[in-house]
Enzyme design. Structure first.
Site, short mmCIF file in Angstrom:
data_model
loop_
_atom_site.label_atom_id
_atom_site.label_comp_id
_atom_site.label_asym_id
_atom_site.label_seq_id
_atom_site.Cartn_x
_atom_site.Cartn_y
_atom_site.Cartn_z
N ASP A 220 -8.29 5.57 0.93
CA ASP A 220 -9.14 4.69 0.10
C ASP A 220 -9.44 3.42 0.92
O ASP A 220 -9.07 2.33 0.55
CB ASP A 220 -8.45 4.35 -1.23
N HIS B 4 1.91 -0.26 5.02
CA HIS B 4 2.04 0.95 4.19
C HIS B 4 1.46 2.20 4.87
O HIS B 4 2.16 3.16 5.16
CB HIS B 4 1.29 0.77 2.87
O1 RIB Z 1 0.68 0.20 -2.34
C1 RIB Z 1 0.16 0.33 -1.07
C2 RIB Z 1 -1.00 1.30 -1.07
O2 RIB Z 1 -1.98 0.81 -1.96
C3 RIB Z 1 -1.69 1.44 0.27
O3 RIB Z 1 -2.18 2.75 0.41
C4 RIB Z 1 -2.81 0.44 0.21
O4 RIB Z 1 -3.92 0.84 0.95
C5 RIB Z 1 -3.08 0.29 -1.27
O5 RIB Z 1 -4.14 0.99 -1.72
CA CA Z 2 -4.48 3.16 1.03
#
Ligand code: RIB
Ligand code: CA
Length: 319
Positions: free
Chosen positions: A13, A244
């Site tokens: 995303d 992340h």
């Molecule tokens: O919580 C972290 C996730 O949520 C990651 O994938 C970041 O891109 C957000 O969308």
């Molecule tokens: Ca993401």
């Protein structure tokens, strides 16, 4: 000639940390990136696909097919994304030159199913956004669980708080119904939760190194990070960014020495109460080396042996 390199599909995303993850994946020269799909999360699926296409074009990799995925979560409506975290355009208001190549005609779910059939038993799927497309692909092809070799998910919080509610992480919470389906399906999942992604960070020294490199992708990522860092000031008390999505890609590529990653049962709360979106991980064996559990189906990566930031920087500077 058929490639012998392992095929990878990325569902994202895009998103600032998704952009870092894409760059990390592009730096791997021993794999085939056979497709990327977008899903609404940080931005709409449509905008996520544009960001992905523009970034891979900047890297000279417009050969990778990009499919637009689900706009709305299962049984709901896309809530507008996270402009306060990722910027209105999802990539920290950095204006990338638009790719001359557009998205393919298939949906992301259709692409996943086709790739899983074409690369039966070999496809590695990495999901770094809400799990809407993965659940839709499962519905299109219930045998997906056996066709896919590995599924790595950035999402959830095992023994730490959530980041969107006290207990829920954004990717899971943005489509808890889809996440519950994906985690209940009969396949093995590697879960990369906030426990490990919040404790590995980029700082200004990494951002500066990206920009000082003068390399187009690195420079764009460095400027994106300025936006991300501002959001995280309230979280860490200083400029920094959690890692992340690139960390999930690193785990999926087998690049990262893992310190603790128990194989346990995981259930996603898809009720409408305050626990909605929580990933309930059965960590009750934590005082005893996590003895084997019956019906355990998820490897939950809780910590790494090494700081991820230097490796991420090194890889991204190759793109
Ligand atoms: O919580 C972290 C996730 O949520 C990651 O994938 C970041 O891109 C957000 O969308
Ligand atoms: Ca993401």
């Amino acid at each position: 000639m058929t490639s012998t390199r392992p095929p990878y599909y990325l569902d994202c995303d895009t998103g600032i940390d998704d952009a870092l993850a894409i760059a990390y994946l592009l730096a791997a020269d021993d794999i085939d990136i056979v497709g990327i799909g977008s899903v609404s999360g940080n931005v709409s699926a449509e905008m996520g696909a544009v960001n992905t296409l523009d970034l891979i074009a900047l890297a000279g990799r417009s050969d990778i097919p990009v499919a637009v995925g689900a706009h709305d979560p299962q049984g709901g409506v896309f809530a507008g994304g996270a402009p306060h975290v990722h910027g209105v355009n999802g990539i920290g208001e950095v204006a990338l030159e638009h790719s001359p190549v557009g998205a393919i005609a298939e949906s992301a779910a259709e692409l996943i199913v086709r790739l899983a059939r074409e690369h039966e038993g070999e496809l590695r799927v990495i999901a770094i956004g809400p799990l809407t497309n993965i659940a839709a692909a499962l519905r299109l092809e219930p045998a997906l669980t056996t066709l896919v070799k590995e599924l790595t998910v950035m999402g959830g919080a095992a023994a730490v708080p959530g980041n969107i509610t006290p207990v829920a992480e954004a990717n899971i919470a943005n489509d808890a119904d889809a996440a519950a389906e994906v985690f209940a399906a009969d396949w093995f999942i590697t879960m990369v939760p906030l426990d490990v992604t919040m404790s590995n960070v980029f700082l200004d020294e990494h951002r500066d190194a990206l920009i000082d490199s003068g390399r187009p992708v690195a420079v764009a990522l460095g400027h994106m990070l300025d936006h991300y860092f501002e959001f995280y000031v309230d979280v860490y008390g200083h400029r920094a960014s959690a890692l992340h999505d690139p960390l999930a890609v690193g785990v999926a590529l087998g690049d990262l020495p893992v310190m603790s990653a128990p194989v346990v049962r995981v259930v996603v709360d898809d009720t409408s109460g305050p626990g909605r979106g929580q990933t309930i991980c059965d960590l009750r064996g934590y005082l005893n080396g996590f003895p084997e559990q019956s019906r355990a189906h998820a490897r939950v990566v809780l910590s790494l042996k090494e700081d991820f930031a230097p490796r991420l920087l090194e890889r991204v500077l190759l793109v």
